[in-house]
Motif scaffolding. Structure first.
Motif, PDB file in Angstrom:
ATOM      1  N   GLY A  45       0.852  -1.177   0.000  1.00  0.00           N
ATOM      2  CA  GLY A  45       0.000   0.000   0.000  1.00  0.00           C
ATOM      3  C   GLY A  45       0.892   1.233   0.000  1.00  0.00           C
ATOM      4  O   GLY A  45       2.127   1.136  -0.004  1.00  0.00           O
ATOM      5  N   THR A  46       0.287   2.425   0.037  1.00  0.00           N
ATOM      6  CA  THR A  46       1.099   3.657   0.000  1.00  0.00           C
ATOM      7  C   THR A  46       0.754   4.594   1.161  1.00  0.00           C
ATOM      8  O   THR A  46       0.948   5.812   1.050  1.00  0.00           O
ATOM      9  N   GLN A  47       0.262   4.051   2.270  1.00  0.00           N
ATOM     10  CA  GLN A  47      -0.111   4.900   3.392  1.00  0.00           C
ATOM     11  C   GLN A  47       1.092   5.673   3.945  1.00  0.00           C
ATOM     12  O   GLN A  47       0.994   6.864   4.254  1.00  0.00           O
ATOM     13  N   ALA A  48       2.239   5.011   4.063  1.00  0.00           N
ATOM     14  CA  ALA A  48       3.427   5.659   4.620  1.00  0.00           C
ATOM     15  C   ALA A  48       3.835   6.871   3.781  1.00  0.00           C
ATOM     16  O   ALA A  48       4.102   7.963   4.314  1.00  0.00           O
ATOM     17  N   LEU A  49       3.895   6.692   2.474  1.00  0.00           N
ATOM     18  CA  LEU A  49       4.291   7.797   1.604  1.00  0.00           C
ATOM     19  C   LEU A  49       3.284   8.939   1.686  1.00  0.00           C
ATOM     20  O   LEU A  49       3.665  10.115   1.771  1.00  0.00           O
ATOM     21  N   PHE A  50       2.005   8.623   1.663  1.00  0.00           N
ATOM     22  CA  PHE A  50       0.972   9.666   1.679  1.00  0.00           C
ATOM     23  C   PHE A  50       1.031  10.480   2.971  1.00  0.00           C
ATOM     24  O   PHE A  50       0.843  11.705   2.960  1.00  0.00           O
ATOM     25  N   GLU A  51       1.285   9.800   4.092  1.00  0.00           N
ATOM     26  CA  GLU A  51       1.349  10.513   5.366  1.00  0.00           C
ATOM     27  C   GLU A  51       2.644  11.305   5.526  1.00  0.00           C
ATOM     28  O   GLU A  51       2.656  12.328   6.220  1.00  0.00           O
ATOM     29  N   LEU A  52       3.731  10.860   4.904  1.00  0.00           N
ATOM     30  CA  LEU A  52       5.016  11.562   5.020  1.00  0.00           C
ATOM     31  C   LEU A  52       5.182  12.653   3.969  1.00  0.00           C
ATOM     32  O   LEU A  52       6.062  13.511   4.092  1.00  0.00           O
ATOM     33  N   ALA A 207       8.373   1.028  -5.819  1.00  0.00           N
ATOM     34  CA  ALA A 207       9.335   1.812  -5.044  1.00  0.00           C
ATOM     35  C   ALA A 207       8.648   2.802  -4.103  1.00  0.00           C
ATOM     36  O   ALA A 207       9.279   3.304  -3.172  1.00  0.00           O
ATOM     37  N   PHE A 208       7.352   3.081  -4.324  1.00  0.00           N
ATOM     38  CA  PHE A 208       6.622   4.052  -3.506  1.00  0.00           C
ATOM     39  C   PHE A 208       5.733   3.380  -2.456  1.00  0.00           C
ATOM     40  O   PHE A 208       4.968   4.071  -1.776  1.00  0.00           O
ATOM     41  N   THR A 209       5.842   2.087  -2.341  1.00  0.00           N
ATOM     42  CA  THR A 209       4.985   1.365  -1.393  1.00  0.00           C
ATOM     43  C   THR A 209       5.566   1.377   0.014  1.00  0.00           C
ATOM     44  O   THR A 209       6.724   1.714   0.235  1.00  0.00           O
ATOM     45  N   ASN A 210       4.745   0.984   0.976  1.00  0.00           N
ATOM     46  CA  ASN A 210       5.113   1.039   2.395  1.00  0.00           C
ATOM     47  C   ASN A 210       6.422   0.302   2.680  1.00  0.00           C
ATOM     48  O   ASN A 210       7.273   0.788   3.433  1.00  0.00           O
ATOM     49  N   TYR A 211       6.553  -0.877   2.103  1.00  0.00           N
ATOM     50  CA  TYR A 211       7.726  -1.708   2.420  1.00  0.00           C
ATOM     51  C   TYR A 211       9.023  -0.981   2.093  1.00  0.00           C
ATOM     52  O   TYR A 211       9.955  -0.940   2.907  1.00  0.00           O
ATOM     53  N   TYR A 212       9.091  -0.379   0.909  1.00  0.00           N
ATOM     54  CA  TYR A 212      10.337   0.246   0.476  1.00  0.00           C
ATOM     55  C   TYR A 212      10.493   1.672   0.997  1.00  0.00           C
ATOM     56  O   TYR A 212      11.614   2.174   1.123  1.00  0.00           O
ATOM     57  N   VAL A 213       9.378   2.348   1.309  1.00  0.00           N
ATOM     58  CA  VAL A 213       9.474   3.680   1.898  1.00  0.00           C
ATOM     59  C   VAL A 213       9.974   3.598   3.337  1.00  0.00           C
ATOM     60  O   VAL A 213      10.682   4.499   3.817  1.00  0.00           O
ATOM     61  N   LEU A 214       9.629   2.490   4.029  1.00  0.00           N
ATOM     62  CA  LEU A 214      10.036   2.339   5.421  1.00  0.00           C
ATOM     63  C   LEU A 214      11.323   1.544   5.590  1.00  0.00           C
ATOM     64  O   LEU A 214      11.884   1.499   6.688  1.00  0.00           O
ATOM     65  N   THR A 218      16.077   1.690   1.085  1.00  0.00           N
ATOM     66  CA  THR A 218      15.404   2.252  -0.101  1.00  0.00           C
ATOM     67  C   THR A 218      14.484   3.422   0.245  1.00  0.00           C
ATOM     68  O   THR A 218      13.800   3.945  -0.632  1.00  0.00           O
ATOM     69  N   SER A 219      14.435   3.823   1.512  1.00  0.00           N
ATOM     70  CA  SER A 219      13.440   4.806   1.956  1.00  0.00           C
ATOM     71  C   SER A 219      13.583   6.155   1.264  1.00  0.00           C
ATOM     72  O   SER A 219      12.596   6.881   1.097  1.00  0.00           O
ATOM     73  N   ASP A 220      14.793   6.535   0.862  1.00  0.00           N
ATOM     74  CA  ASP A 220      14.973   7.852   0.271  1.00  0.00           C
ATOM     75  C   ASP A 220      14.658   7.905  -1.222  1.00  0.00           C
ATOM     76  O   ASP A 220      14.567   8.996  -1.801  1.00  0.00           O
ATOM     77  N   TYR A 221      14.476   6.749  -1.858  1.00  0.00           N
ATOM     78  CA  TYR A 221      14.256   6.750  -3.311  1.00  0.00           C
ATOM     79  C   TYR A 221      12.985   7.521  -3.670  1.00  0.00           C
ATOM     80  O   TYR A 221      13.000   8.378  -4.564  1.00  0.00           O
ATOM     81  N   ALA A 222      11.879   7.197  -2.998  1.00  0.00           N
ATOM     82  CA  ALA A 222      10.603   7.822  -3.339  1.00  0.00           C
ATOM     83  C   ALA A 222      10.678   9.342  -3.176  1.00  0.00           C
ATOM     84  O   ALA A 222      10.174  10.105  -4.027  1.00  0.00           O
ATOM     85  N   PHE A 223      11.289   9.810  -2.105  1.00  0.00           N
ATOM     86  CA  PHE A 223      11.334  11.243  -1.847  1.00  0.00           C
ATOM     87  C   PHE A 223      12.294  11.957  -2.808  1.00  0.00           C
ATOM     88  O   PHE A 223      12.064  13.112  -3.186  1.00  0.00           O
ATOM     89  N   LYS A 224      13.366  11.277  -3.230  1.00  0.00           N
ATOM     90  CA  LYS A 224      14.257  11.858  -4.246  1.00  0.00           C
ATOM     91  C   LYS A 224      13.511  11.990  -5.580  1.00  0.00           C
ATOM     92  O   LYS A 224      13.664  13.003  -6.289  1.00  0.00           O
ATOM     93  N   ALA A 225      12.708  10.964  -5.925  1.00  0.00           N
ATOM     94  CA  ALA A 225      11.955  11.023  -7.180  1.00  0.00           C
ATOM     95  C   ALA A 225      10.926  12.146  -7.140  1.00  0.00           C
ATOM     96  O   ALA A 225      10.754  12.893  -8.120  1.00  0.00           O
TER      97      ALA A 225
END
Length: 395
Positions: A45-52, A207-214, A218-225
């Motif tokens: 899911g993408t809850q972590a990314l959406f909240e951060l 790469a934007f899912t909870n597992y890789y964001v947390l 790999t946590s910084d990939y989504a935010f760099k993109a």
């Protein structure tokens, strides 16, 4: 008070027990579902990314959208410039919605799309193709990285839940900038300049899912993109993943269907009621016996008595009783005095009954002779019986 139906009580108890069990039992981690929904805590899911995201974009307002592209861009009053984000397994947009997106970007806005599958028509208009390598080229160890030296990671990023088969092929390099590649040097993240705005296309939504964001690796990939997005109001699309209605607009039925425990309980109730209707819905009360209407047994009684007298050869007694009942019937039907069977009686009976005078005279004569006889034989009985029956049929 009627006694409760035991089958219905068993069904209710079973449903309640199952609901409680499903609600309180530890939930196993769901590694199979890839929903990309912003309210899902599962690995994909993408809850972590959406909240951060508001912290990563402090000067931007991030708002979730539950409308189709056509309705949102065509009917919503938008700020001068904004960002529109899509993170899906499959990005879907028909020709009308593509036209809306292209016009939106042409005015200077930004669209960010991360999806494995994109419409070929949109890819052709933007000058690239979303390609897929054959199955034998799958590689879960394939590394991904950014082109910009300031964003690159020395060891790269490995998203091992992705098979490494997806990549982008550039058709119009003059308006496309490659922002990220895999270890095979194939583009997986590009920027497409369109009018005054730009499209960001990323071919690796996992790469934007909870597992890789947390995950710290790999946590910084989504935010760099997402750092490529301008500081503007940002709209996060959830319509393509969850539909039009949000939690406040959910009906009770939608909520039940959205919760696994309640959804299974719903099916259990439906099938339970079906089985109840089939096996326990039949009549359970005592069968009401069929009550026959009362029968007139007088004729049966007369026949039985006559049969008894006849079998005992008591012809004289039977003949006199038949005469007695016959005369009583005449008295009741015609109001006659049957004490004296004379000529006046005969004429009156013939007139009132409608029988001929000759037939009536013969009958009265037989009755009179029988009354005078000392003993009546079987022949006399049969003769009298035939005469009386014949008289009854003629009137």
């Amino acid at each position: 008070m009627p006694k409760p139906n035991k089958y219905l009580l068993i069904l209710i108890a079973t449903v309640m027990a199952y609901m409680l069990f499903e609600y309180y039992r530890p939930k196993p981690i769901d590694w199979k579902s890839t929903t990309y929904q912003n309210d899902d805590k599962i690995p994909f899911g993408t809850q972590a990314l959406f909240e951060l995201l508001p912290d990563a974009m402090p000067q931007s307002v991030v708002k979730m959208i539950r409308l189709p592209i056509y309705n949102f861009l065509g009917e919503t009053k938008l700020p001068a410039l904004s960002n529109y984000m899509f993170i899906n397994e499959d990005f879907k947009a028909d020709s009308i919605e593509q036209g809306q997106l292209l016009a939106y970007v042409k005015r200077g806005n930004t669209v960010f799309i991360s999806a494995y599958n994109l419409p070929d028509s949109l890819c052709t208009k933007l000058g690239f193709k979303a390609a897929v390598k054959p199955n034998n080229k799958a590689d879960t160890t394939l590394l991904q990285n950014f082109v910009n030296p300031q964003l690159r990671k020395v060891k790269g990023y490995n998203f091992f839940h992705d098979d490494g088969r997806n990549f982008l092929t550039i058709k119009k390099p003059q308006n496309i900038t490659v922002l990220g590649r895999n270890a095979r040097k194939e583009p997986i993240f590009i920027r497409v300049q369109y009018g005054k705005g730009q499209f960001f296309i990323q071919n690796l939504p996992v790469a934007f899912t909870n597992y890789y964001v947390l995950d710290t690796k790999t946590s910084d990939y989504a935010f760099k993109a997402l750092s490529y997005l301008p500081n503007r109001p940002t709209y996060w699309d959830e319509y393509q993943k969850q539909g039009r209605f949000d939690e406040d607009q959910q009906s009770i039925f939608r909520y039940v269907r959205a919760q696994p425990a309640l959804n299974w309980a719903y099916y259990l109730i439906v099938f339970g009621l079906i089985f109840y209707a089939i096996f326990a819905g039949k009549r359970t009360q005592r069968i009401i016996p069929v009550v026959e209407p009362p029968k007139n047994t007088s004729l049966d009684f007369v026949k039985t008595v006559g049969r008894m007298y006849f079998q005992r050869s008591d012809h004289d007694n039977l003949a006199r009783k038949k005469i007695q009942y016959f005369l009583a019937d005449l008295r009741e039907s015609y109001g006659l005095n049957t004490t004296v069977l004379d000529k006046e009686f005969t004429e009156t009976l013939a007139r009132k009954s409608g029988a001929s005078l000759d037939e009536t005279s013969d009958l009265v004569r037989l009755l009179r002779d029988a009354q005078r006889s000392i003993s009546l034989s079987e022949f006399d009985l049969l003769t009298l019986n035939r005469a009386m029956e014949k008289f009854k049929q003629t009137i």
